[in-house]
Motif scaffolding. Sequence first.
Motif, mmCIF file in Angstrom:
data_model
loop_
_atom_site.group_PDB
_atom_site.id
_atom_site.type_symbol
_atom_site.label_atom_id
_atom_site.label_comp_id
_atom_site.label_asym_id
_atom_site.label_seq_id
_atom_site.Cartn_x
_atom_site.Cartn_y
_atom_site.Cartn_z
ATOM 1 N N GLY A 21 11.699 0.956 -9.138
ATOM 2 C CA GLY A 21 11.626 0.413 -7.785
ATOM 3 C C GLY A 21 10.178 0.125 -7.442
ATOM 4 O O GLY A 21 9.268 0.369 -8.249
ATOM 5 N N TYR A 22 9.968 -0.398 -6.262
ATOM 6 C CA TYR A 22 8.611 -0.669 -5.800
ATOM 7 C C TYR A 22 8.352 0.184 -4.567
ATOM 8 O O TYR A 22 8.848 -0.112 -3.479
ATOM 9 C CB TYR A 22 8.434 -2.149 -5.478
ATOM 10 N N VAL A 23 7.622 1.271 -4.754
ATOM 11 C CA VAL A 23 7.341 2.187 -3.648
ATOM 12 C C VAL A 23 6.184 1.625 -2.827
ATOM 13 O O VAL A 23 5.126 1.284 -3.375
ATOM 14 C CB VAL A 23 6.999 3.595 -4.166
ATOM 15 N N ILE A 24 6.392 1.510 -1.540
ATOM 16 C CA ILE A 24 5.380 0.903 -0.672
ATOM 17 C C ILE A 24 4.961 1.867 0.436
ATOM 18 O O ILE A 24 5.716 2.745 0.841
ATOM 19 C CB ILE A 24 5.891 -0.404 -0.033
ATOM 20 N N ASP A 25 3.736 1.666 0.909
ATOM 21 C CA ASP A 25 3.237 2.343 2.100
ATOM 22 C C ASP A 25 3.753 1.539 3.294
ATOM 23 O O ASP A 25 3.326 0.405 3.522
ATOM 24 C CB ASP A 25 1.711 2.377 2.066
#
Length: 425
Positions: free
Chosen positions: A156-160
């Motif tokens: 996945g793409y973990v974002i702030d």
Amino acid sequence: MSRHMERRSFLKATGVTLAGAGLTAAGCGGGSGSSGGTVTIRYAWWGADDRAKKINETIALFEKKHPKIKVKTDFQQYADFWKKFNTQAAGGNPPDVFQNAIGFLRKYDAKRVLLDLSPQADKGNLDLRNFRAGLEKFGEVDGKLLGIPVGSNSMGYVIDEKVYEKAGVAPEPGWTWDDWRNGLVAIHDKGGTSGDSGAYGVMYLYDLILRQQGKAFFTEKDLGFTESELAAYWDEALKGVKSGLYADQKKVEQVKPKSALAAGLAGGEFTWDNFTARYSAEGKSSYAIAPIPTLDGKRTGQYLGSLMLSGSARTKHPAEVATFINFMVHDPEAGRIMGYDRGVLSTTEQYEAFQPTDPVSKKIAAYEQQIADAGVLEPITPHPAGADIVEAAFLRIAGDMALGKASAADSAKQFFTEAKTALGA
């Protein structure tokens, strides 16, 4: 949709098959017996102290329910685990049961280290029913059952979330790589930080990108891409580093073991979805799992991965090993103790037993529900023997390149030289 229906929908996700990626084992290893009919088996895994605490709780529960089987434990950090395991396996004395992963299945099977668990399933010591999404097949290699999954995860793409909100970027399913790059520019220009931590050395990310093109990182015995393709991919990465869209690799190295995302050096990072807990523990912001960008708005190239439990071919107690593994993947109370520490729980008994209450676990479950419902999951491509060495080389060489030690073309050339040696191609 009700939670019950959501969970039932998830359980029907598309099945996939894993084949993994050695050391000559000689002599007899394994656990020991005692005069009272009690046997002792050795169990080893890698992880941090929190995982060790949970696993020790499950072992205490297992020994209470199976008083004739005692479990001796050992855990290390990832790199130290495999160093010790290699030494033990080479000496013919690996642990009876141990944590394993896809990249090591073919490798250690070729060295006759792994126990084929199929006979134990036939004898009723290991139940292969009630696994989610075909997970019971993940550890199958060349007709042998070499690993049983304890959980699942996907890239996945973990974002702030605060960084993305400030930049006005809202990732949605089906967003493209162009959308993603435009988002990095917005984050850099409006937020004054790098948009991405720079995962161009993560083999699994490049595999997804290749899979979106109808290719894969590996074929059955070799690499599934060309040197020129990799050189072009890494050249774009270097441009991203120089422009500030990717985090400064020197700063990334300085904050380790903390991640660049948690340290505030980037707005996002490609990683396994169950690692989301790490960012929440390390960082001071709030984090979410965004969808994988695509080429066509549809195909993500994603699959479910899994940590597994494997047995030693040298164990003196294969039935007890199978009984232990069976407990660890099916017992509801053990599932409640472990939670999503090693991924979303692999069997329906444990998946239904664990009701995540913390925000991070809820996000992980929702993300895997989303990709299951979207129908994007595909079978994983085989990992040949030597894949673990190739993965390490890919990460190391990309890191050196980002530090200015070599050009993209020279880095790609070096990688292909090392990979061909590791794969014997």
